[in-house]
Write a protein that holds these residues in place. Structure first.
Motif, PDB file in Angstrom:
ATOM      1  N   GLY A  48       0.805  -0.824  -0.091  1.00  0.00           N
ATOM      2  CA  GLY A  48      -0.312  -0.247  -0.213  1.00  0.00           C
ATOM      3  C   GLY A  48       0.783   1.222   0.070  1.00  0.00           C
ATOM      4  O   GLY A  48       0.793   2.100  -1.017  1.00  0.00           O
ATOM      5  N   ARG A  49       1.813   1.080   0.829  1.00  0.00           N
ATOM      6  CA  ARG A  49       3.142   1.764   0.220  1.00  0.00           C
ATOM      7  C   ARG A  49       3.892   2.769  -0.624  1.00  0.00           C
ATOM      8  O   ARG A  49       3.785   3.761  -1.134  1.00  0.00           O
ATOM      9  CB  ARG A  49       3.964   2.251   2.051  1.00  0.00           C
ATOM     10  CG  ARG A  49       4.622   2.945   1.642  1.00  0.00           C
ATOM     11  CD  ARG A  49       4.359   4.884   2.744  1.00  0.00           C
ATOM     12  NE  ARG A  49       5.046   5.611   2.833  1.00  0.00           N
ATOM     13  CZ  ARG A  49       5.917   6.064   1.670  1.00  0.00           C
ATOM     14  NH1 ARG A  49       5.449   5.776   0.386  1.00  0.00           N
ATOM     15  NH2 ARG A  49       6.646   7.425   1.238  1.00  0.00           N
ATOM     16  N   TYR A  50       4.244   1.642  -0.934  1.00  0.00           N
ATOM     17  CA  TYR A  50       5.201   1.967  -1.876  1.00  0.00           C
ATOM     18  C   TYR A  50       4.868   1.868  -3.487  1.00  0.00           C
ATOM     19  O   TYR A  50       4.910   2.619  -4.573  1.00  0.00           O
ATOM     20  CB  TYR A  50       6.226   1.112  -1.894  1.00  0.00           C
ATOM     21  CG  TYR A  50       7.281   1.189  -0.590  1.00  0.00           C
ATOM     22  CD1 TYR A  50       8.085   2.341  -0.836  1.00  0.00           C
ATOM     23  CD2 TYR A  50       6.955   0.929   0.393  1.00  0.00           C
ATOM     24  CE1 TYR A  50       8.951   2.793   0.119  1.00  0.00           C
ATOM     25  CE2 TYR A  50       8.152   0.977   1.253  1.00  0.00           C
ATOM     26  CZ  TYR A  50       9.148   2.115   0.942  1.00  0.00           C
ATOM     27  OH  TYR A  50       9.307   2.470   2.911  1.00  0.00           O
ATOM     28  N   ILE A  51       3.535   1.105  -3.977  1.00  0.00           N
ATOM     29  CA  ILE A  51       2.844   0.388  -4.729  1.00  0.00           C
ATOM     30  C   ILE A  51       1.431   1.260  -4.960  1.00  0.00           C
ATOM     31  O   ILE A  51       1.536   1.978  -6.213  1.00  0.00           O
ATOM     32  CB  ILE A  51       2.489  -0.719  -4.982  1.00  0.00           C
ATOM     33  CG1 ILE A  51       3.960  -1.840  -5.004  1.00  0.00           C
ATOM     34  CG2 ILE A  51       2.355  -0.807  -6.763  1.00  0.00           C
ATOM     35  CD1 ILE A  51       3.688  -3.391  -5.009  1.00  0.00           C
ATOM     36  N   GLY A  52      -0.018   1.078  -4.263  1.00  0.00           N
ATOM     37  CA  GLY A  52      -0.722   1.735  -3.912  1.00  0.00           C
ATOM     38  C   GLY A  52      -1.953   1.611  -3.630  1.00  0.00           C
ATOM     39  O   GLY A  52      -1.464  -0.170  -3.685  1.00  0.00           O
ATOM     40  N   ASP A  53      -3.400   1.530  -3.620  1.00  0.00           N
ATOM     41  CA  ASP A  53      -4.299   1.330  -3.865  1.00  0.00           C
ATOM     42  C   ASP A  53      -4.413  -0.494  -4.858  1.00  0.00           C
ATOM     43  O   ASP A  53      -4.999  -1.000  -4.433  1.00  0.00           O
ATOM     44  CB  ASP A  53      -5.587   2.132  -3.867  1.00  0.00           C
ATOM     45  CG  ASP A  53      -5.387   3.069  -2.740  1.00  0.00           C
ATOM     46  OD1 ASP A  53      -4.686   2.250  -1.490  1.00  0.00           O
ATOM     47  OD2 ASP A  53      -5.918   3.976  -2.120  1.00  0.00           O
ATOM     48  N   ASN A  54      -4.364   0.378  -5.742  1.00  0.00           N
ATOM     49  CA  ASN A  54      -4.769  -1.087  -6.785  1.00  0.00           C
ATOM     50  C   ASN A  54      -3.816  -2.357  -6.253  1.00  0.00           C
ATOM     51  O   ASN A  54      -3.974  -3.967  -6.887  1.00  0.00           O
ATOM     52  CB  ASN A  54      -4.642  -0.811  -8.275  1.00  0.00           C
ATOM     53  CG  ASN A  54      -5.703   0.079  -8.792  1.00  0.00           C
ATOM     54  OD1 ASN A  54      -6.628   0.645  -8.184  1.00  0.00           O
ATOM     55  ND2 ASN A  54      -5.730   0.326  -9.756  1.00  0.00           N
ATOM     56  N   ASN A 195      11.840  -1.333  -7.702  1.00  0.00           N
ATOM     57  CA  ASN A 195      10.381  -0.552  -8.888  1.00  0.00           C
ATOM     58  C   ASN A 195       9.774  -2.119  -9.573  1.00  0.00           C
ATOM     59  O   ASN A 195       9.239  -2.198 -10.388  1.00  0.00           O
ATOM     60  CB  ASN A 195      10.638  -0.010  -9.535  1.00  0.00           C
ATOM     61  CG  ASN A 195      11.190   1.607  -8.492  1.00  0.00           C
ATOM     62  OD1 ASN A 195      10.165   1.570  -7.609  1.00  0.00           O
ATOM     63  ND2 ASN A 195      12.344   2.292  -9.492  1.00  0.00           N
ATOM     64  N   GLY A 197       6.630  -3.681  -7.823  1.00  0.00           N
ATOM     65  CA  GLY A 197       5.519  -3.719  -7.966  1.00  0.00           C
ATOM     66  C   GLY A 197       5.456  -5.340  -7.482  1.00  0.00           C
ATOM     67  O   GLY A 197       6.071  -5.628  -6.320  1.00  0.00           O
ATOM     68  N   GLU A 274     -12.075  -2.043  -7.347  1.00  0.00           N
ATOM     69  CA  GLU A 274     -10.455  -1.991  -6.123  1.00  0.00           C
ATOM     70  C   GLU A 274     -11.025  -1.311  -5.225  1.00  0.00           C
ATOM     71  O   GLU A 274      -9.842  -1.648  -4.500  1.00  0.00           O
ATOM     72  CB  GLU A 274      -9.522  -1.283  -7.260  1.00  0.00           C
ATOM     73  CG  GLU A 274      -9.213  -2.015  -8.656  1.00  0.00           C
ATOM     74  CD  GLU A 274     -10.580  -0.404  -9.462  1.00  0.00           C
ATOM     75  OE1 GLU A 274     -11.217  -0.449  -8.989  1.00  0.00           O
ATOM     76  OE2 GLU A 274      -9.993  -0.810 -10.790  1.00  0.00           O
ATOM     77  N   MET A 275     -11.048   0.246  -4.828  1.00  0.00           N
ATOM     78  CA  MET A 275     -11.230   0.468  -3.639  1.00  0.00           C
ATOM     79  C   MET A 275     -11.446  -0.535  -2.283  1.00  0.00           C
ATOM     80  O   MET A 275     -11.467  -0.555  -1.389  1.00  0.00           O
ATOM     81  CB  MET A 275     -11.370   1.849  -3.142  1.00  0.00           C
ATOM     82  CG  MET A 275     -11.131   2.737  -4.761  1.00  0.00           C
ATOM     83  SD  MET A 275      -9.449   3.583  -3.729  1.00  0.00           S
ATOM     84  CE  MET A 275      -9.430   3.730  -2.420  1.00  0.00           C
ATOM     85  N   ALA A 278      -9.578  -3.593  -2.225  1.00  0.00           N
ATOM     86  CA  ALA A 278      -8.126  -2.937  -1.024  1.00  0.00           C
ATOM     87  C   ALA A 278      -8.846  -2.855   0.759  1.00  0.00           C
ATOM     88  O   ALA A 278      -7.620  -2.802   1.617  1.00  0.00           O
ATOM     89  CB  ALA A 278      -7.477  -1.465  -1.343  1.00  0.00           C
TER      90      ALA A 278
END
Length: 286
Positions: A48-54, A195, A197, A274-275, A278
């Protein structure tokens, strides 16, 4: 030093004060359950911190399928613990050696089957669960890496069950803690530095578990007092295999029913996007 070695050695739980033996065996298992939860939580935080919600949603969509297909190893692990404990307590070296050998052979066969079938089924299963198109590729990559590297996960869990059957829950805990720490470090390296992912998260987990599996194998190979571990003992035996599966099947089916329920819930969750996926994963791992 001798006292420390004894703590990491097989223990006959039929000897000594019963309540002390129970506490000595149960406390490391309790800590191990907490460490396992931290394992999943760390993955969620880093993703969640480094890649994102998706990316977090992609991991969440893949997890129930992974859990369902891995209950096989839960069953083998439980059956292994029971059989090993029985023969170790009876001081039957021959039966104990054959049981451990069968565990190793069955795990190899199951791993090969999942390595072949898993990648073929991952995307169709994700589609069946209404996984959003925006994350299905990440989820597929996540599952495929797990399936291809399943041997490390399998041997780590099965042989940890063997260690617990020998009364050595402390070594199993130490190897789990090592795996957890290594997983966090590799997650940060692969995700934050390289990176990579979502595939980097799966790769970190597989490497960490494989490393701990090697430590577990090394631990068993060095133990020449209680049993023999050689190629002769790896020969598949119908009687031993049937008994191991019979003992582990109830636990495996229980886990499978729970996993099926989670898959149904995940399918409903996926329909909201997605949201929500997550957010659901974050709630489960906190």
């Amino acid at each position: 030093m001798q006292s420390l070695k004894e703590k990491f050695a097989p223990k006959d739980l039929t000897e000594g004060t019963p309540w002390k033996r129970i506490v000595e065996f149960a406390v490391p298992m309790l800590i191990g359950n907490i460490a396992q939860q931290l394992y999943n939580t760390a993955d969620s935080i880093i993703v969640g911190r480094y890649i994102g919600d998706n990316a977090l949603a992609a991991v969440g969509s893949a997890s129930p399928i992974l859990n369902l297909l891995l209950v096989l190893f839960v069953g083998i692990s439980v059956g292994a613990s029971i059989m090993v404990a029985q023969y170790f307590g009876a001081k039957d070296r021959e039966e104990l050696s054959r049981t451990i050998g069968i565990c190793i052979s069955l795990t190899a066969i199951a791993s090969i089957i999942i390595m072949i079938i898993g990648p073929l089924l991952s995307r169709p299963l994700l589609s069946l669960l209404n996984t959003p198109e925006s994350i299905i590729n990440w989820s597929t990559d996540y599952l495929n890496i797990f399936f291809i590297g399943i041997a490390g996960f399998a041997y780590f869990n099965i042989l940890s069950g063997v260690l617990r059957g020998l009364g050595d829950s402390i070594s199993a805990l130490i190897f789990l803690l090592i795996s957890t720490a290594l997983n966090v470090i590799l997650d940060i390296i692969f995700v934050a530095q390289f990176n990579m992912g979502v595939p980097g998260v799966a790769l970190a987990t597989i490497i960490a578990q494989s490393f701990s599996a090697i430590l577990t194998v090394r631990k068993l190979i060095k133990n020449k007092i209680s049993f023999d571990l050689n190629f002769k003992m790896l020969n598949l035996n119908k009687e031993y295999s049937y008994k191991l599966i019979k003992l582990g099947l109830p636990s495996g089916l229980t886990q499978a029913i729970f996993s099926l329920a989670m898959i149904i819930v995940q399918s409903l969750t996926n329909s909201f996007g997605e949201m929500v996926i997550a957010a659901n994963l974050t709630t489960l791992h906190t």
